[in-house]
Design an enzyme around this catalytic site. Structure first.
Site, PDB file in Angstrom:
ATOM      1  N   HIS A  66       0.839  -1.200   0.000  1.00  0.00           N
ATOM      2  CA  HIS A  66       0.000   0.000   0.000  1.00  0.00           C
ATOM      3  C   HIS A  66       0.872   1.247   0.000  1.00  0.00           C
ATOM      4  O   HIS A  66       1.881   1.312   0.685  1.00  0.00           O
ATOM      5  CB  HIS A  66      -1.005  -0.011   1.157  1.00  0.00           C
ATOM      6  CG  HIS A  66      -0.456   0.258   2.521  1.00  0.00           C
ATOM      7  ND1 HIS A  66      -0.295   1.531   3.023  1.00  0.00           N
ATOM      8  CD2 HIS A  66      -0.064  -0.591   3.509  1.00  0.00           C
ATOM      9  CE1 HIS A  66       0.173   1.460   4.264  1.00  0.00           C
ATOM     10  NE2 HIS A  66       0.334   0.183   4.585  1.00  0.00           N
TER      11      HIS A  66
ATOM     12  N   HIS B 163       2.554   5.726  11.657  1.00  0.00           N
ATOM     13  CA  HIS B 163       1.437   6.671  11.781  1.00  0.00           C
ATOM     14  C   HIS B 163       1.842   7.962  12.492  1.00  0.00           C
ATOM     15  O   HIS B 163       1.001   8.647  13.064  1.00  0.00           O
ATOM     16  CB  HIS B 163       0.240   6.026  12.498  1.00  0.00           C
ATOM     17  CG  HIS B 163      -0.244   4.772  11.854  1.00  0.00           C
ATOM     18  ND1 HIS B 163      -0.995   3.824  12.523  1.00  0.00           N
ATOM     19  CD2 HIS B 163      -0.074   4.297  10.592  1.00  0.00           C
ATOM     20  CE1 HIS B 163      -1.275   2.822  11.709  1.00  0.00           C
ATOM     21  NE2 HIS B 163      -0.723   3.090  10.536  1.00  0.00           N
TER      22      HIS B 163
ATOM     23  N   ASP C 129       5.950   2.348   6.798  1.00  0.00           N
ATOM     24  CA  ASP C 129       4.541   1.985   6.636  1.00  0.00           C
ATOM     25  C   ASP C 129       3.900   2.866   5.589  1.00  0.00           C
ATOM     26  O   ASP C 129       3.383   3.930   5.911  1.00  0.00           O
ATOM     27  CB  ASP C 129       3.825   2.121   7.992  1.00  0.00           C
ATOM     28  CG  ASP C 129       2.409   1.591   7.967  1.00  0.00           C
ATOM     29  OD1 ASP C 129       2.041   0.891   6.994  1.00  0.00           O
ATOM     30  OD2 ASP C 129       1.664   1.887   8.911  1.00  0.00           O
TER      31      ASP C 129
ATOM     32  N   GLU D  42      -5.151   2.037   2.337  1.00  0.00           N
ATOM     33  CA  GLU D  42      -5.094   0.890   3.263  1.00  0.00           C
ATOM     34  C   GLU D  42      -5.320   1.319   4.691  1.00  0.00           C
ATOM     35  O   GLU D  42      -5.963   0.601   5.481  1.00  0.00           O
ATOM     36  CB  GLU D  42      -3.728   0.198   3.133  1.00  0.00           C
ATOM     37  CG  GLU D  42      -3.592  -1.097   3.945  1.00  0.00           C
ATOM     38  CD  GLU D  42      -3.034  -0.888   5.352  1.00  0.00           C
ATOM     39  OE1 GLU D  42      -2.983  -1.866   6.118  1.00  0.00           O
ATOM     40  OE2 GLU D  42      -2.648   0.259   5.679  1.00  0.00           O
ATOM     41  N   GLU D  43      -4.791   2.481   5.058  1.00  0.00           N
ATOM     42  CA  GLU D  43      -4.771   2.901   6.457  1.00  0.00           C
ATOM     43  C   GLU D  43      -6.161   3.172   7.035  1.00  0.00           C
ATOM     44  O   GLU D  43      -6.325   3.212   8.255  1.00  0.00           O
ATOM     45  CB  GLU D  43      -3.911   4.161   6.614  1.00  0.00           C
ATOM     46  CG  GLU D  43      -2.449   4.002   6.222  1.00  0.00           C
ATOM     47  CD  GLU D  43      -1.646   3.171   7.207  1.00  0.00           C
ATOM     48  OE1 GLU D  43      -2.250   2.568   8.125  1.00  0.00           O
ATOM     49  OE2 GLU D  43      -0.416   3.120   7.054  1.00  0.00           O
TER      50      GLU D  43
ATOM     51  N   ASP E 259       3.957  -5.295   3.429  1.00  0.00           N
ATOM     52  CA  ASP E 259       3.566  -4.127   4.219  1.00  0.00           C
ATOM     53  C   ASP E 259       4.526  -4.008   5.398  1.00  0.00           C
ATOM     54  O   ASP E 259       4.376  -4.691   6.399  1.00  0.00           O
ATOM     55  CB  ASP E 259       2.123  -4.300   4.713  1.00  0.00           C
ATOM     56  CG  ASP E 259       1.605  -3.059   5.435  1.00  0.00           C
ATOM     57  OD1 ASP E 259       2.390  -2.115   5.647  1.00  0.00           O
ATOM     58  OD2 ASP E 259       0.406  -3.041   5.786  1.00  0.00           O
TER      59      ASP E 259
END
Length: 418
Positions: free
Chosen positions: A226, A386, A245, A279-280, A307
């Site tokens: 992603h 994140h 990520d 995706e998140e 991922d």
């Protein structure tokens, strides 16, 4: 399969939730319990939503159109549970608390047409540990793998403020990936290879590259990652470099694609490389594509997700962690043998990552064999995701470690498609 999800009047649930939280406050007023209270509130909200579901009629097309126009999203929290409508602020709170979910707003209706929506992937015909692997140039140290290429590509991707799926920078990232892949197709003169944007109802497209095998009707082998990123302190505008990520998985797939074209790889079975949007926020991009493939009758032989591949906790054993749930067991056996043969890093089984934890779950839900090799055993993986600190500068990030996943991607494609 359930006859359909239910919607309910929210007022009784709101009143009940408030009353239970008052009781919780009485026993948990200490500020040190704030996080526990938040998690309790979220879980209570899910439980009360489930209770409310029994009261009214199945969700219709008009319900979906009306609620999505209001900014609500249809969220699935469990394989056997019914989806519920949630606001964007609620969704961000679930992500912060580590609660996984599918956002099924765009795929709910086509999924209801399937004869079996449950996550039971086909057994497939994937031979695994007993096979003899060829020692091909593509898997030797002399092969043209380039950590420098991945570093350069990741530097470009992390230079965007973020790759949030609704942002213009997120859209620009998908265009950049498509253009990068196009440059390789032109460089290696491959008229049998194509790349295109898969557009969605939001700004950022997904990207699909295809190497059309000599057996045009063969089952497709897919490697995916992603491209989007998110900063949970400021989801829509915050700085989210997303280096690990999932910048690492994204550049792993780009490099695997390049290596195969450089080696003049011409498969028997068709091969695809996917870079997913969104995706998140509930696996939106991969769900859209997997659902379309299932609904269109595309035969997928195997799917592998990359991922996060760039980090393992300092002082811990370097491994390729193999996900234990929402996967195909035969494909996992094949993946173990593949890693043993072609990677310098041993594999280790990870703890189950749970419902809807990454894009492999979208393909599993659609009934296709899937697997997911991960950067480290959960707990030894990257703690900076994140946030604005998800960069390559953190202690524990390793390009040598990430490069192994590009090699695994190439081996996965070669062994299944040749």
């Amino acid at each position: 399969m359930s006859s359909g999800a239910k919607s309910c009047t929210t007022k009784p649930c709101t009143i009940a939730s408030s009353r239970y939280l008052e009781i919780f406050d009485h026993f948990a007023s200490d500020v040190q319990l704030t996080q526990a209270k938040m998690q309790f509130s979220l879980l209570l909200s899910l439980a009360l939503s489930a209770v409310c579901l029994v009261e009214t009629s199945p969700i219709t097309s008009s319900d979906i159109a009306r609620n999505t126009a209001k900014g609500l999203r249809l969220i699935s929290f469990a394989e056997e549970g019914e989806p519920v409508w949630k606001a964007e602020a609620d969704i961000f709170a679930y992500i912060k608390s580590g609660i996984h979910f599918f956002d099924v707003s765009e795929v709910y209706e086509p999924e209801q047409k399937w004869s079996n929506v449950s996550a039971k992937a086909k057994a497939g015909t994937i031979s695994c540990a007993s096979r003899d692997f060829p020692f091909d140039c593509a898997y030797t140290n002399s092969c043209d793998y380039s950590a420098e290429n991945m570093q350069s590509d990741l530097a470009t991707l992390t230079a965007y403020n973020n790759r949030y799926y609704k942002s213009m920078t997120g859209a620009a990232a998908s265009t950049w990936i498509k253009d990068k892949i196009t440059s390789y197709i032109v460089m290696y003169g491959r008229s049998d290879v194509t790349v295109s944007l898969f557009t969605h109802n939001w700004a950022q497209s997904s990207v699909i590259a295809k190497i059309h095998g000599t057996n045009s009707s063969g089952a497709v082998i897919i490697v995916g990652a992603h491209m989007d990123s998110i900063n949970l302190k400021s989801p829509t505008n915050g700085r989210a470099p997303g280096a690990d990520d999932d910048g690492t998985g994204t550049v792993n797939v780009i490099e695997a694609f390049r290596v195969l074209l450089a080696a003049d790889f011409r498969p028997t079975e068709p091969v695809e490389f996917h870079w997913y949007s969104a995706e998140e926020v509930g696996l939106l991009g991969s769900q859209a594509i997997a659902t379309e493939y299932r609904s269109s009758g595309v035969n997928v032989k195997a799917f592998m997700e990359l991922d996060m591949s760039g980090y393992f906790k300092p002082g811990t054993k370097e491994v390729v962690a193999i996900q234990a749930d929402y996967i195909n067991t035969e494909l996992n056996a094949f993946l173990k043998a593949l890693i043993t043969q072609y990677s310098r890093i041993p594999w280790a089984m990870d703890a189950p990552c749970g419902y809807a934890c990454s894009d492999h779950a979208s393909w599993h839900k659609a009934g296709f064999p899937s697997a997911f090799p991960y950067e480290a055993i959960t707990g030894n993986d990257n703690p900076n995701v994140h946030t604005s600190s998800d960069t390559t500068n953190v202690i524990g990030f390793s390009w040598a470690h990430s490069l192994e996943f590009a090699k695994i991607g190439v081996a996965f494609v070669y062994e299944l498609a040749i």
